[in-house]
Design a protein around this motif. Structure first.
Motif, PDB file in Angstrom:
ATOM      1  N   ARG A 196       0.736  -0.805  -0.423  1.00 30.90           N
ATOM      2  CA  ARG A 196      -0.204   0.390  -0.484  1.00 30.90           C
ATOM      3  C   ARG A 196       0.958   0.942   0.090  1.00 30.90           C
ATOM      4  O   ARG A 196       0.899   2.195  -0.965  1.00 30.90           O
ATOM      5  CB  ARG A 196      -1.349  -0.088   1.164  1.00 30.90           C
ATOM      6  N   ASP A 197       1.678   1.320   0.939  1.00 31.98           N
ATOM      7  CA  ASP A 197       2.823   2.485   0.980  1.00 31.98           C
ATOM      8  C   ASP A 197       3.237   2.657  -0.620  1.00 31.98           C
ATOM      9  O   ASP A 197       3.298   3.952  -0.905  1.00 31.98           O
ATOM     10  CB  ASP A 197       3.396   2.807   1.780  1.00 31.98           C
TER      11      ASP A 197
ATOM     12  N   LEU B  41       3.922   8.179   4.896  1.00 32.77           N
ATOM     13  CA  LEU B  41       4.582   7.444   4.767  1.00 32.77           C
ATOM     14  C   LEU B  41       6.359   7.965   5.238  1.00 32.77           C
ATOM     15  O   LEU B  41       6.462   9.187   6.020  1.00 32.77           O
ATOM     16  CB  LEU B  41       5.025   7.882   3.227  1.00 32.77           C
TER      17      LEU B  41
END
Length: 192
Positions: free
Chosen positions: A59-60, A118
């Motif tokens: 996802r990141d 992030l």
């Protein structure tokens, strides 16, 4: 399932990456960065939950790719706005105006840039993109301040004012985007 059954167009061929990114942006628009999961991105894109892994490790990684695009779009907008002005103070005012405009027009990208959570040390390309964006603003600031520290402080002050006004627009404190853009430009001039 018959071989004659086709998936919806655009969901299974060479544009998978784009479709996944669009689905992620839709989710961010609806619920912020935390609402974006690979499972939901896959569902929205009409692909299997394994499909995103063809382009993104996790996802990141997907969010980092979108933030990278956001930085590039911001840089293009700010450079274009600043090129229309000659005086350094007016260039910084044009940046501040464009900053608020980007936040209002590209809310999901703006939110990802500042609220995706992030670890930018894991994504050095984001650190580099942010530094490049900062450097664009340093040029007019250097023309207004005699020292590197002075130009850095000027950029930070102008950017902080623009960011605050952008957040006010997104949070509904300021409902008139045009007024917020004017305030950002006048704030930049006052800071200079």
């Amino acid at each position: 399932m018959s071989n004659d059954v086709k998936r919806p167009s655009g969901r299974h061929h060479g544009d998978l990456r784009r479709v996944l990114e669009e689905a992620a942006l839709e989710l961010v628009a609806e619920g912020g960065p935390k609402a974006c999961t690979l499972a939901e991105v896959s569902r929205r894109a009409g692909v299997s939950v394994a499909a995103p892994y063809k382009h993104f490790a996790d996802r990141d990684s997907l969010l980092a790719a979108l933030v990278q695009k956001g930085y590039a779009e911001q840089r293009d907008r700010y450079v274009a706005a600043m090129k229309r002005k000659v005086e350094p103070a007016e260039q910084l005012a044009a940046f501040a105006r464009a900053y608020v405009e980007f936040a209002a027009e590209q809310r999901p990208m703006f939110e990802l840039t500042f609220a995706a959570g992030l670890d930018k040390t894991k994504y050095p390309e984001l650190l580099n993109a942010g530094a490049e964006l900062f450097e664009v603003l340093r040029e007019p600031a250097r023309n207004l301040r005699n020292t590197e520290a002075g130009s850095r402080d000027l950029v930070l002050a102008v950017a902080a004012a623009a960011h605050g006004l952008a957040v006010f627009v997104l949070e509904g404190v300021l409902l008139n985007v045009s007024q917020a853009k004017d305030l950002a430009a006048s704030s930049a001039r006052a800071i200079v």
